[in-house]
Motif scaffolding. Structure first.
Motif, PDB file in Angstrom:
ATOM      1  N   ALA A 103       0.854  -1.193   0.000  1.00 56.99           N
ATOM      2  CA  ALA A 103       0.000   0.000   0.000  1.00 56.99           C
ATOM      3  C   ALA A 103       0.884   1.235   0.000  1.00 56.99           C
ATOM      4  O   ALA A 103       1.967   1.237   0.591  1.00 56.99           O
ATOM      5  CB  ALA A 103      -0.924  -0.002   1.216  1.00 56.99           C
ATOM      6  N   ASP A 104       0.422   2.267  -0.692  1.00 62.81           N
ATOM      7  CA  ASP A 104       1.144   3.538  -0.715  1.00 62.81           C
ATOM      8  C   ASP A 104       0.768   4.369   0.506  1.00 62.81           C
ATOM      9  O   ASP A 104      -0.354   4.278   1.012  1.00 62.81           O
ATOM     10  CB  ASP A 104       0.800   4.328  -1.983  1.00 62.81           C
ATOM     11  N   GLU A 139      -2.947  10.581   4.847  1.00 65.38           N
ATOM     12  CA  GLU A 139      -2.604   9.799   6.029  1.00 65.38           C
ATOM     13  C   GLU A 139      -1.513  10.486   6.835  1.00 65.38           C
ATOM     14  O   GLU A 139      -1.530  10.484   8.073  1.00 65.38           O
ATOM     15  CB  GLU A 139      -2.138   8.395   5.615  1.00 65.38           C
ATOM     16  N   ILE A 140      -0.573  11.110   6.127  1.00 62.80           N
ATOM     17  CA  ILE A 140       0.487  11.855   6.816  1.00 62.80           C
ATOM     18  C   ILE A 140      -0.112  13.037   7.561  1.00 62.80           C
ATOM     19  O   ILE A 140       0.242  13.308   8.721  1.00 62.80           O
ATOM     20  CB  ILE A 140       1.554  12.329   5.802  1.00 62.80           C
ATOM     21  N   ALA A 177       5.476  -1.921   5.456  1.00 63.71           N
ATOM     22  CA  ALA A 177       6.353  -3.013   5.024  1.00 63.71           C
ATOM     23  C   ALA A 177       6.264  -4.192   6.001  1.00 63.71           C
ATOM     24  O   ALA A 177       6.282  -5.354   5.591  1.00 63.71           O
ATOM     25  CB  ALA A 177       7.795  -2.520   4.918  1.00 63.71           C
ATOM     26  N   LYS A 178       6.151  -3.876   7.289  1.00 63.23           N
ATOM     27  CA  LYS A 178       6.023  -4.946   8.280  1.00 63.23           C
ATOM     28  C   LYS A 178       4.694  -5.680   8.129  1.00 63.23           C
ATOM     29  O   LYS A 178       4.639  -6.913   8.204  1.00 63.23           O
ATOM     30  CB  LYS A 178       6.144  -4.386   9.697  1.00 63.23           C
ATOM     31  N   PHE A 179       3.622  -4.922   7.929  1.00 63.41           N
ATOM     32  CA  PHE A 179       2.323  -5.567   7.698  1.00 63.41           C
ATOM     33  C   PHE A 179       2.388  -6.474   6.471  1.00 63.41           C
ATOM     34  O   PHE A 179       1.863  -7.590   6.470  1.00 63.41           O
ATOM     35  CB  PHE A 179       1.227  -4.517   7.507  1.00 63.41           C
ATOM     36  N   SER A 180       3.030  -5.971   5.411  1.00 62.50           N
ATOM     37  CA  SER A 180       3.157  -6.746   4.184  1.00 62.50           C
ATOM     38  C   SER A 180       3.945  -8.026   4.423  1.00 62.50           C
ATOM     39  O   SER A 180       3.567  -9.107   3.966  1.00 62.50           O
ATOM     40  CB  SER A 180       3.833  -5.897   3.107  1.00 62.50           C
ATOM     41  N   ARG A 228      -5.054   0.857   2.361  1.00 63.16           N
ATOM     42  CA  ARG A 228      -4.389   0.788   3.658  1.00 63.16           C
ATOM     43  C   ARG A 228      -5.146  -0.117   4.622  1.00 63.16           C
ATOM     44  O   ARG A 228      -4.546  -0.926   5.341  1.00 63.16           O
ATOM     45  CB  ARG A 228      -4.263   2.201   4.238  1.00 63.16           C
ATOM     46  N   GLU A 229      -6.470  -0.006   4.648  1.00 63.20           N
ATOM     47  CA  GLU A 229      -7.278  -0.760   5.596  1.00 63.20           C
ATOM     48  C   GLU A 229      -7.111  -2.266   5.416  1.00 63.20           C
ATOM     49  O   GLU A 229      -7.090  -3.021   6.383  1.00 63.20           O
ATOM     50  CB  GLU A 229      -8.756  -0.376   5.454  1.00 63.20           C
ATOM     51  N   GLU A 230      -6.993  -2.686   4.165  1.00 66.27           N
ATOM     52  CA  GLU A 230      -6.802  -4.123   3.915  1.00 66.27           C
ATOM     53  C   GLU A 230      -5.430  -4.580   4.346  1.00 66.27           C
ATOM     54  O   GLU A 230      -5.263  -5.676   4.877  1.00 66.27           O
ATOM     55  CB  GLU A 230      -7.021  -4.428   2.434  1.00 66.27           C
ATOM     56  N   LEU A 231      -4.428  -3.734   4.114  1.00 67.11           N
ATOM     57  CA  LEU A 231      -3.057  -4.112   4.464  1.00 67.11           C
ATOM     58  C   LEU A 231      -2.881  -4.241   5.966  1.00 67.11           C
ATOM     59  O   LEU A 231      -2.244  -5.186   6.442  1.00 67.11           O
ATOM     60  CB  LEU A 231      -2.065  -3.090   3.914  1.00 67.11           C
ATOM     61  N   ILE A 232      -3.423  -3.299   6.730  1.00 66.19           N
ATOM     62  CA  ILE A 232      -3.169  -3.289   8.170  1.00 66.19           C
ATOM     63  C   ILE A 232      -4.174  -4.122   8.948  1.00 66.19           C
ATOM     64  O   ILE A 232      -4.060  -4.229  10.173  1.00 66.19           O
ATOM     65  CB  ILE A 232      -3.163  -1.852   8.722  1.00 66.19           C
ATOM     66  N   LYS A 233      -5.138  -4.719   8.273  1.00 68.76           N
ATOM     67  CA  LYS A 233      -6.116  -5.554   8.970  1.00 68.76           C
ATOM     68  C   LYS A 233      -5.388  -6.686   9.686  1.00 68.76           C
ATOM     69  O   LYS A 233      -4.580  -7.403   9.092  1.00 68.76           O
ATOM     70  CB  LYS A 233      -7.111  -6.145   7.973  1.00 68.76           C
TER      71      LYS A 233
END
Length: 488
Positions: A138-139, A144-145, A287-290, A439-444
């Motif tokens: 995710a970008d 978000e910033i 990157a950690k979530f990924s 983002r929501e899908e990545l950090i779920k």
């Protein structure tokens, strides 16, 4: 010493060991003779103490060492002669008859004992190049910033009194006294004095803050709110409480300019540098979530692709650790299996399955790492110790010395590093495609199959830098070979 194999079934082996009394006596006399040249006993010149006198004084203790040496020798001989790779430490069964033991310790009788052990399974690794995996990315968006910096600003925002008679609004800070009761009875932790509450922050139990909107300084209110079912204090979970609240002050947030001066207050050169810092931190988090997601995907696929016999002792050891954690959590929460809509029997079966998965994946990663000659460099261990020491400000030297002098603790740091390197090795061979997601899908959060999955997170291998051929005990891990345990 005679060694006879009495069982070879699956991964289990058993051996009978026989030591004749003559051999025990010869080893005892040899030890006593060596002791004789050094012993200093009152009434005798050095080197002149009669062997029989030494036997009466030290015979049993020396023979105990002789027996222990014989056990160690038998273990080594069994492993070397049969080229075995042990799953865990062998189990030694000495005779139950105490008179037999006493006779052996006095070299009057033969000694027979049994050694039971389990070996590691053998299996084919296969070709990982056909393994298909998907890496989610995710970008970091500018919005978000901005949101993240707004949160930083909220933490530094000042408040000013709204004035007499002013009513609290969402975003205001009120200072309150409160006394809570459940069914008319006060409860522990249910009262507070001069407590600041930021309305809309959701730091209090659901429904509490919303009922402060419209309150003025000096006003008293009764607030009714229900504790969440998963509340940390089991006695309060799901209970509805009434709070007698006195509002003491009502303050409104003051404007805070988000500019270079604000960034300077956070130790940054400029607002642009602050944004760059926040972007980098968020990118690292993404990157950690990924990484976590593709690792879980990999382990799930490996779990379905590989089936082989598991050492029962390792599975039992892993299950016992999980079950102890489950029992401890139940005791602290006050909940039962019925509260989780299950039974103890069903829970045991589920947790047994988790234990088997962990053992299977641990052994698999161990074998992959051994064949790929994965190694951990000294500087990687040093960095891990430094990172650990930083978690204890002011005690860095004690932490460093602890790990330097404790090989077991050091191994617990080494093994997760090894595991990650083995995972990287497999990912490097597999077919990995990338897919951008919101983002929501990545950090779920990853969904665990069972509540105990959290309790069953990896305990890494103590033998992380040993080749599989020589590692002969698993310590607290599922594998006696180099790899640590994979996440469930």
């Amino acid at each position: 010493m005679q060694v006879t194999e009495t069982l070879s079934q699956g991964l289990k082996r058993e051996y009978d060991i026989f030591l004749p009394a003559s051999d025990l006596a010869a080893k005892l006399n040899s030890q006593l003779a060596e002791m004789r040249s050094k012993a200093q006993i009152k009434g005798f010149r050095p080197g002149k103490v009669p062997l029989e006198h030494l036997r009466r004084i030290y015979g049993k203790s020396v023979m105990a060492d002789v027996v222990q040496t014989a056990i160690n020798t038998a273990n080594k001989q069994i492993v070397d002669d049969n080229k075995l790779r042990l799953a865990r430490e062998p189990r030694v069964n000495l005779p139950e008859d105490q008179s037999t033991i006493e006779a052996a310790l006095e070299a009057r009788g033969d000694l027979s004992f049994k050694i039971a052990l389990e070996v590691l399974p053998t299996f084919e690794i296969g070709d990982f190049s056909e393994l298909e995996l998907e890496r989610l990315t995710a970008d970091v968006e500018d919005s978000e910033i901005a949101t993240a910096i707004d949160r930083l600003a909220d933490g530094r925002r000042t408040f000013a009194d709204r004035g007499e008679g002013a009513k609290a609004e969402n975003g205001d800070r009120v200072t309150i006294d409160f006394d809570g009761k459940i069914d008319g009875v006060a409860f522990e932790g249910g009262d507070g004095r001069d407590i600041p509450v930021l309305i809309g922050s959701n730091t209090f139990i659901p429904g509490f803050e919303e009922q402060l909107v419209g309150a003025a300084a000096g006003e008293r209110r009764v607030i009714t709110a229900t504790f969440p079912e998963a509340y940390a204090a089991p006695a309060l979970a799901g209970k509805t409480a009434e709070f007698d609240v006195t509002v003491k002050t009502v303050e409104a947030p003051e404007a805070l300019e988000i500019d270079d001066a604000f960034a300077a207050g956070l130790g940054m050169e400029s607002l642009d540098k602050l944004k760059e810092f926040v972007r980098d931190r968020m990118a690292a988090d993404y990157a950690k979530f990924s990484r976590d997601k593709i690792k879980r995907q990999l382990l799930d696929k490996l779990d379905t692709l590989y089936t082989f016999e598991l050492p029962e002792g390792l599975v039992n050891q892993e299950f016992d650790g999980i079950w102890a954690q489950v029992t401890q959590e139940q005791q602290s929460s006050g909940k039962s299996f019925a509260d989780e809509n299950t039974t103890e029997e069903a829970a045991r079966a589920d947790y047994r399955r988790i234990a088997e998965r962990r053992v299977r994946l641990g052994l698999l990663l161990a074998e992959v790492g051994a064949r790929a000659a994965v190694r951990i460099e000294d500087d990687e261990i040093s960095q891990a110790v430094i990172a650990r020491a930083r978690q204890f400000p002011g005690q860095e030297k004690q932490v460093w010395d602890f790990y330097r002098n404790n090989q077991q603790a050091l191994a617990e740091l080494r093994a997760p590093i090894y595991e990650e390197k083995v995972v990287d090795h497999i990912l490097g061979l597999a077919k990995v495609t990338e897919r951008k997601v919101p983002r929501e899908e990545l950090i779920k959060p990853l969904e665990d199959e069972l509540p105990a999955a959290k309790a069953a997170e990896p305990v890494t291998a103590a033998a992380a830098d040993q080749p599989a051929e020589t590692a002969d005990q698993p310590a607290e891990t599922v594998a006696a070979a180099p790899a640590g345990q994979p996440a469930d």
